[in-house]
Design a protein around this motif. Sequence first.
Motif, PDB file in Angstrom:
ATOM      1  N   MET A   1      42.024  35.623  43.491  1.00 19.92           N
ATOM      2  CA  MET A   1      42.789  35.277  42.055  1.00 19.92           C
ATOM      3  C   MET A   1      42.821  36.529  41.362  1.00 19.92           C
ATOM      4  O   MET A   1      43.908  36.909  40.625  1.00 19.92           O
ATOM      5  CB  MET A   1      41.922  34.163  41.674  1.00 19.92           C
ATOM      6  CG  MET A   1      42.526  34.100  40.016  1.00 19.92           C
ATOM      7  SD  MET A   1      41.701  32.438  39.451  1.00 19.92           S
ATOM      8  CE  MET A   1      42.651  31.144  40.180  1.00 19.92           C
ATOM      9  N   ASP A   2      41.766  37.274  41.347  1.00 19.63           N
ATOM     10  CA  ASP A   2      41.723  38.422  40.388  1.00 19.63           C
ATOM     11  C   ASP A   2      41.426  39.718  40.996  1.00 19.63           C
ATOM     12  O   ASP A   2      41.575  40.777  40.434  1.00 19.63           O
ATOM     13  CB  ASP A   2      40.239  38.257  39.605  1.00 19.63           C
ATOM     14  CG  ASP A   2      40.340  36.923  38.739  1.00 19.63           C
ATOM     15  OD1 ASP A   2      41.153  36.548  38.232  1.00 19.63           O
ATOM     16  OD2 ASP A   2      39.193  36.174  38.971  1.00 19.63           O
ATOM     17  N   VAL A   3      41.356  39.740  42.197  1.00 18.39           N
ATOM     18  CA  VAL A   3      41.065  40.995  43.054  1.00 18.39           C
ATOM     19  C   VAL A   3      41.546  41.081  44.500  1.00 18.39           C
ATOM     20  O   VAL A   3      41.917  40.093  44.803  1.00 18.39           O
ATOM     21  CB  VAL A   3      39.723  41.696  43.162  1.00 18.39           C
ATOM     22  CG1 VAL A   3      38.826  41.865  41.981  1.00 18.39           C
ATOM     23  CG2 VAL A   3      38.748  40.479  43.978  1.00 18.39           C
ATOM     24  N   MET A   4      41.854  42.275  45.254  1.00 17.92           N
ATOM     25  CA  MET A   4      42.078  42.288  46.443  1.00 17.92           C
ATOM     26  C   MET A   4      41.700  43.515  47.146  1.00 17.92           C
ATOM     27  O   MET A   4      40.940  44.442  46.334  1.00 17.92           O
ATOM     28  CB  MET A   4      43.835  42.203  46.746  1.00 17.92           C
ATOM     29  CG  MET A   4      44.471  43.626  45.968  1.00 17.92           C
ATOM     30  SD  MET A   4      46.080  43.411  46.347  1.00 17.92           S
ATOM     31  CE  MET A   4      46.805  44.827  45.763  1.00 17.92           C
ATOM     32  N   MET A   5      41.312  43.281  48.418  1.00 18.79           N
ATOM     33  CA  MET A   5      40.784  44.430  49.209  1.00 18.79           C
ATOM     34  C   MET A   5      41.719  45.364  49.963  1.00 18.79           C
ATOM     35  O   MET A   5      42.818  44.616  50.325  1.00 18.79           O
ATOM     36  CB  MET A   5      39.620  44.048  50.147  1.00 18.79           C
ATOM     37  CG  MET A   5      38.455  43.368  49.378  1.00 18.79           C
ATOM     38  SD  MET A   5      38.527  42.163  48.367  1.00 18.79           S
ATOM     39  CE  MET A   5      38.629  40.649  49.458  1.00 18.79           C
ATOM     40  N   ILE A   6      41.512  46.756  49.985  1.00 20.26           N
ATOM     41  CA  ILE A   6      42.393  47.395  50.565  1.00 20.26           C
ATOM     42  C   ILE A   6      41.601  48.552  51.508  1.00 20.26           C
ATOM     43  O   ILE A   6      40.330  48.904  51.520  1.00 20.26           O
ATOM     44  CB  ILE A   6      43.307  48.470  49.790  1.00 20.26           C
ATOM     45  CG1 ILE A   6      42.348  49.369  48.658  1.00 20.26           C
ATOM     46  CG2 ILE A   6      44.290  47.514  48.768  1.00 20.26           C
ATOM     47  CD1 ILE A   6      43.379  50.243  47.905  1.00 20.26           C
ATOM     48  N   ASP A   7      42.225  49.212  52.550  1.00 20.05           N
ATOM     49  CA  ASP A   7      41.608  49.940  53.504  1.00 20.05           C
ATOM     50  C   ASP A   7      41.543  51.661  52.835  1.00 20.05           C
ATOM     51  O   ASP A   7      42.847  52.138  52.748  1.00 20.05           O
ATOM     52  CB  ASP A   7      42.420  50.004  54.669  1.00 20.05           C
ATOM     53  CG  ASP A   7      41.701  51.121  55.701  1.00 20.05           C
ATOM     54  OD1 ASP A   7      40.593  51.335  55.431  1.00 20.05           O
ATOM     55  OD2 ASP A   7      42.289  51.058  56.869  1.00 20.05           O
ATOM     56  N   LEU A   8      40.475  52.209  52.669  1.00 27.07           N
ATOM     57  CA  LEU A   8      40.264  53.274  52.174  1.00 27.07           C
ATOM     58  C   LEU A   8      39.703  54.460  53.124  1.00 27.07           C
ATOM     59  O   LEU A   8      39.297  55.444  52.903  1.00 27.07           O
ATOM     60  CB  LEU A   8      39.378  53.448  50.985  1.00 27.07           C
ATOM     61  CG  LEU A   8      39.941  52.724  49.521  1.00 27.07           C
ATOM     62  CD1 LEU A   8      38.976  52.725  48.748  1.00 27.07           C
ATOM     63  CD2 LEU A   8      41.327  53.151  49.172  1.00 27.07           C
TER      64      LEU A   8
END
Length: 398
Positions: A333-340
Motif C-alpha cells: 500500500m505504501d512502499v515497494m521493494m526494488i533490486d539494488l
Amino acid sequence: MSETGNTEYKQREQLPYRTYAQVNLQQLLENTKKVKALLKPQTKLLSVLKADGYGHGAVQVARTIEDESDWFAVASFYEAKELREHGITKPILVFGFLDDSHVEEAVQRDITCSALSYEYAMHLAHLCEQKKLRLSMHIKLDTGFHRLGIDCDENRLQEAYEEVRQLYETEALHITGIYTHFSTAGSKVAQDEAFLKRQYQLFCEILQCLKEDQIDPGIRHCCNSKATLTNPEMHLDMVRVGLYLYGLGSDADIEYLKLKPIVNWKARIYAIREVAQGEGIGYSRTFITPKPMRIGVVSLGFADGYARCLYASNKVYVLVHGKKTRILGKICMDVMMIDLTDIPEAVVNDTVTVLGCDGEQHISANLLGKETGGTAVEITCGMGKRVKRVYENEEGSC
C-alpha cells in the motif's frame, strides 16, 4: 534471514516529500504552442483540464497556458468552480451534468454547461425561469458515441433538430456553442474512418438546418486531440485538446508533433536490506531471492496510484542513479521493494524515478499504461493526492 544492510544516509538535497511529481510548466507551454501551430489563426483552442489537469494540477496548468487558450473544459461543476476561485477568467465548459443546486452559482461564476439531453436542458431552463436566470450552454449532439447528447440517429434526425432549435429559442438558455464527440478518431481501419465521416456528416446536417433557419449556432466544435491532428478539415471554430498538452498520446503522435511529457514521478529509498539467498520478498513471497541481494524499500505504493499489477510485468522498471532496475515482489500500500544489487552507489534517501527521466533513461506513461491494461492518461490521472505536485519552469524536459 534478512538483515539491515547499508546504513549510510544521503542528505536530502531539496525536496522532502516521500513521493512527488515534478511538473515542467515550461514544457507544458511549449507543447501547447505546438498544438496551436496545427490550427488556422481563426480556430480557437479549448484546453481540457478535467481530472485535475489529467493529474498534473488543473489550476497551475490553466495559469500557465491561459494566454494560449481560448476556452477551458472540465468534467464537473466543482472543477470549474476551483478554477474560478483561483482567478481563471477564460470561458469554462463543463462536459458533465450540473446539479440543480449549482445552477445559480454557475450563472454567477459564468460557467457554461452542456445540454446532455433535450429533457435535461429543458429541466435546467425551467429552473432558470423560476429564478429569473439565464444559463450559458453548449448543446452536445450524440452522433454515434452513444454516451451523452441529443440523439442524432439517422432515423430521428429531424426530431433531433427540432429539439436543438427549441433550445436555441429558449430564453432562459444562452446557447453559445454546439458540439459532438468522435469515437474512432485516428483509426486507420476503413470501417472506423467511415464511421468518423458519418459522425461528422450528421453533425453538419444539424448545422445546415440551423443555417437554413438563420440561427447562429455559436462555436462549432467536434475534434478531440487525435482528430485535431488527423482531420484538419473538421476543425470548424474550435478544437478540444487534452492529451497532447501534457505530452501524452501515441508514441507516433508524440514523435510527429515533437511533444515531450511534462511530469517526472519520483520517490525515495526508505531503507536498504541485505537479503540472503532463498528468502521471500513481500506479501505472498512472490519473489524468492536467487542469490544474496541488496534490496531497496521505496516510499511509494499502490495507495499513491502506482498500480500493484506492475510488479508482475517483466517490462516495467524503475530508475536509480540513471540505471534501470526491477520491482521485487508485490507492491504494498505504501512502499515497494526494488533490486539494488547492481547499484552499489545507491544509499538511503536516494531518488527513485517511476515515471519520466533520470539521466539518459526514460520511463513512459505509455509503457506503464500498456502494462496495466490501460492507457497513458490512466497513469497520470491515477497519481494520488499523497503525491506532491512540484512545479518547475525549466527548458529541456525529458
